[in-house]
Design a protein around this motif. Sequence first.
Motif, mmCIF file in Angstrom:
data_model
loop_
_atom_site.group_PDB
_atom_site.id
_atom_site.type_symbol
_atom_site.label_atom_id
_atom_site.label_comp_id
_atom_site.label_asym_id
_atom_site.label_seq_id
_atom_site.Cartn_x
_atom_site.Cartn_y
_atom_site.Cartn_z
ATOM 1 N N LYS A 192 76.846 51.174 -32.149
ATOM 2 C CA LYS A 192 77.614 51.395 -30.929
ATOM 3 C C LYS A 192 77.267 50.346 -29.873
ATOM 4 O O LYS A 192 78.154 49.782 -29.221
ATOM 5 N N LEU A 193 75.974 50.075 -29.710
ATOM 6 C CA LEU A 193 75.557 49.051 -28.750
ATOM 7 C C LEU A 193 76.106 47.678 -29.127
ATOM 8 O O LEU A 193 76.530 46.908 -28.258
ATOM 9 N N HIS A 194 76.115 47.379 -30.426
ATOM 10 C CA HIS A 194 76.653 46.090 -30.881
ATOM 11 C C HIS A 194 78.146 45.990 -30.574
ATOM 12 O O HIS A 194 78.614 44.939 -30.091
ATOM 13 N N GLU A 195 78.876 47.083 -30.803
ATOM 14 C CA GLU A 195 80.313 47.070 -30.503
ATOM 15 C C GLU A 195 80.560 46.890 -29.011
ATOM 16 O O GLU A 195 81.456 46.134 -28.610
ATOM 17 N N GLU A 196 79.770 47.555 -28.190
ATOM 18 C CA GLU A 196 79.908 47.398 -26.738
ATOM 19 C C GLU A 196 79.594 45.965 -26.317
ATOM 20 O O GLU A 196 80.282 45.389 -25.457
ATOM 21 N N LYS A 197 78.571 45.391 -26.926
ATOM 22 C CA LYS A 197 78.189 44.004 -26.606
ATOM 23 C C LYS A 197 79.308 43.036 -26.996
ATOM 24 O O LYS A 197 79.640 42.111 -26.235
ATOM 25 N N MET A 198 79.907 43.260 -28.164
ATOM 26 C CA MET A 198 80.979 42.381 -28.608
ATOM 27 C C MET A 198 82.205 42.511 -27.700
ATOM 28 O O MET A 198 82.853 41.509 -27.363
ATOM 29 N N ALA A 199 82.522 43.734 -27.271
ATOM 30 C CA ALA A 199 83.656 43.945 -26.368
ATOM 31 C C ALA A 199 83.393 43.241 -25.039
ATOM 32 O O ALA A 199 84.295 42.582 -24.479
ATOM 33 N N LEU A 200 82.179 43.341 -24.535
ATOM 34 C CA LEU A 200 81.822 42.660 -23.289
ATOM 35 C C LEU A 200 81.929 41.141 -23.452
ATOM 36 O O LEU A 200 82.469 40.446 -22.578
ATOM 37 N N TYR A 201 81.431 40.632 -24.561
ATOM 38 C CA TYR A 201 81.495 39.184 -24.821
ATOM 39 C C TYR A 201 82.948 38.713 -24.884
ATOM 40 O O TYR A 201 83.296 37.666 -24.311
ATOM 41 N N GLU A 202 83.808 39.493 -25.535
ATOM 42 C CA GLU A 202 85.222 39.112 -25.622
ATOM 43 C C GLU A 202 85.877 39.131 -24.242
ATOM 44 O O GLU A 202 86.681 38.243 -23.921
ATOM 45 N N ARG A 203 85.546 40.129 -23.409
ATOM 46 C CA ARG A 203 86.091 40.173 -22.048
ATOM 47 C C ARG A 203 85.610 38.968 -21.240
ATOM 48 O O ARG A 203 86.372 38.359 -20.480
ATOM 49 N N MET A 204 84.346 38.599 -21.411
ATOM 50 C CA MET A 204 83.820 37.444 -20.679
ATOM 51 C C MET A 204 84.517 36.152 -21.113
ATOM 52 O O MET A 204 84.834 35.298 -20.274
ATOM 53 N N LEU A 205 84.768 36.006 -22.422
ATOM 54 C CA LEU A 205 85.476 34.814 -22.910
ATOM 55 C C LEU A 205 86.893 34.763 -22.358
ATOM 56 O O LEU A 205 87.382 33.695 -21.954
ATOM 57 N N LYS A 206 87.537 35.930 -22.317
ATOM 58 C CA LYS A 206 88.901 35.989 -21.798
ATOM 59 C C LYS A 206 88.914 35.598 -20.314
ATOM 60 O O LYS A 206 89.764 34.812 -19.865
ATOM 61 N N GLU A 207 87.956 36.142 -19.530
ATOM 62 C CA GLU A 207 87.871 35.796 -18.115
ATOM 63 C C GLU A 207 87.565 34.313 -17.919
ATOM 64 O O GLU A 207 88.100 33.671 -17.004
ATOM 65 N N LYS A 208 86.705 33.762 -18.787
ATOM 66 C CA LYS A 208 86.385 32.331 -18.696
ATOM 67 C C LYS A 208 87.642 31.480 -18.944
ATOM 68 O O LYS A 208 87.913 30.520 -18.209
ATOM 69 N N ASP A 209 88.413 31.872 -19.945
ATOM 70 C CA ASP A 209 89.644 31.134 -20.238
ATOM 71 C C ASP A 209 90.621 31.226 -19.066
ATOM 72 O O ASP A 209 91.250 30.214 -18.686
ATOM 73 N N GLU A 210 90.756 32.421 -18.481
ATOM 74 C CA GLU A 210 91.638 32.576 -17.328
ATOM 75 C C GLU A 210 91.153 31.729 -16.155
ATOM 76 O O GLU A 210 91.954 31.120 -15.437
ATOM 77 N N MET A 211 89.848 31.706 -15.945
ATOM 78 C CA MET A 211 89.276 30.904 -14.852
ATOM 79 C C MET A 211 89.537 29.414 -15.092
ATOM 80 O O MET A 211 89.852 28.676 -14.150
ATOM 81 N N MET A 212 89.418 28.975 -16.339
ATOM 82 C CA MET A 212 89.659 27.564 -16.653
ATOM 83 C C MET A 212 91.121 27.203 -16.388
ATOM 84 O O MET A 212 91.412 26.121 -15.848
ATOM 85 N N VAL A 213 92.040 28.123 -16.726
ATOM 86 C CA VAL A 213 93.461 27.875 -16.478
ATOM 87 C C VAL A 213 93.693 27.756 -14.972
ATOM 88 O O VAL A 213 94.401 26.845 -14.505
ATOM 89 N N ARG A 214 93.090 28.647 -14.164
ATOM 90 C CA ARG A 214 93.242 28.606 -12.708
ATOM 91 C C ARG A 214 92.668 27.301 -12.134
ATOM 92 O O ARG A 214 93.278 26.683 -11.257
ATOM 93 N N LEU A 215 91.513 26.896 -12.627
ATOM 94 C CA LEU A 215 90.888 25.654 -12.136
ATOM 95 C C LEU A 215 91.744 24.438 -12.484
ATOM 96 O O LEU A 215 91.885 23.518 -11.657
ATOM 97 N N GLU A 216 92.301 24.427 -13.674
ATOM 98 C CA GLU A 216 93.155 23.290 -14.073
ATOM 99 C C GLU A 216 94.405 23.240 -13.166
ATOM 100 O O GLU A 216 94.850 22.157 -12.791
ATOM 101 N N LYS A 217 94.957 24.407 -12.801
ATOM 102 C CA LYS A 217 96.117 24.436 -11.893
ATOM 103 C C LYS A 217 95.737 23.906 -10.523
ATOM 104 O O LYS A 217 96.520 23.225 -9.878
ATOM 105 N N LEU A 218 94.540 24.269 -10.047
ATOM 106 C CA LEU A 218 94.093 23.808 -8.739
ATOM 107 C C LEU A 218 93.861 22.287 -8.732
ATOM 108 O O LEU A 218 94.128 21.620 -7.731
ATOM 109 N N ILE A 219 93.345 21.761 -9.792
ATOM 110 C CA ILE A 219 93.072 20.333 -9.879
ATOM 111 C C ILE A 219 94.386 19.545 -9.913
ATOM 112 O O ILE A 219 94.493 18.473 -9.303
ATOM 113 N N LYS A 220 95.405 20.001 -10.550
ATOM 114 C CA LYS A 220 96.668 19.278 -10.662
ATOM 115 C C LYS A 220 97.436 19.368 -9.432
ATOM 116 O O LYS A 220 97.690 19.397 -8.476
#
Length: 108
Positions: A80-108
């Motif tokens: 259960k802890l491993h599944e929670e950790k993986m879900a958290l990691y996936e959410r963090m990756l998704k947020e990182k990707d969204e942040m990168m998209v926002r930063l690229e828009k700001l730079i352009k």
Amino acid sequence: MRLLPIWAMIGTSKRFLCGAERNHQRSPLPKISAALKILVEAIENFDEEQAVNVIASTFNDNAQVGAVINNYNPVDAVLKLHEEKMALYERMLKEKDEMMVRLEKLIK
């Protein structure tokens, strides 16, 4: 398992009980039976050996008095802890990707 005699359980001495009967004084049995909430006849007919046999025969080698059955499985908890950790990691990756998209828009 050692059981105390009845006279020890009620806080008096065997000598007192026997002496009261020998001296033909007032019997303490009604008072004792009232305190224990049992019949006087039950005290008069009490047999320690028989009581020990009854108690001993109610338990087998695998019996545990007051045992709590614990269904906790540590492997399930780790999974259960491993599944929670993986879900958290996936959410963090998704947020990182969204942040990168926002930063690229700001730079352009």
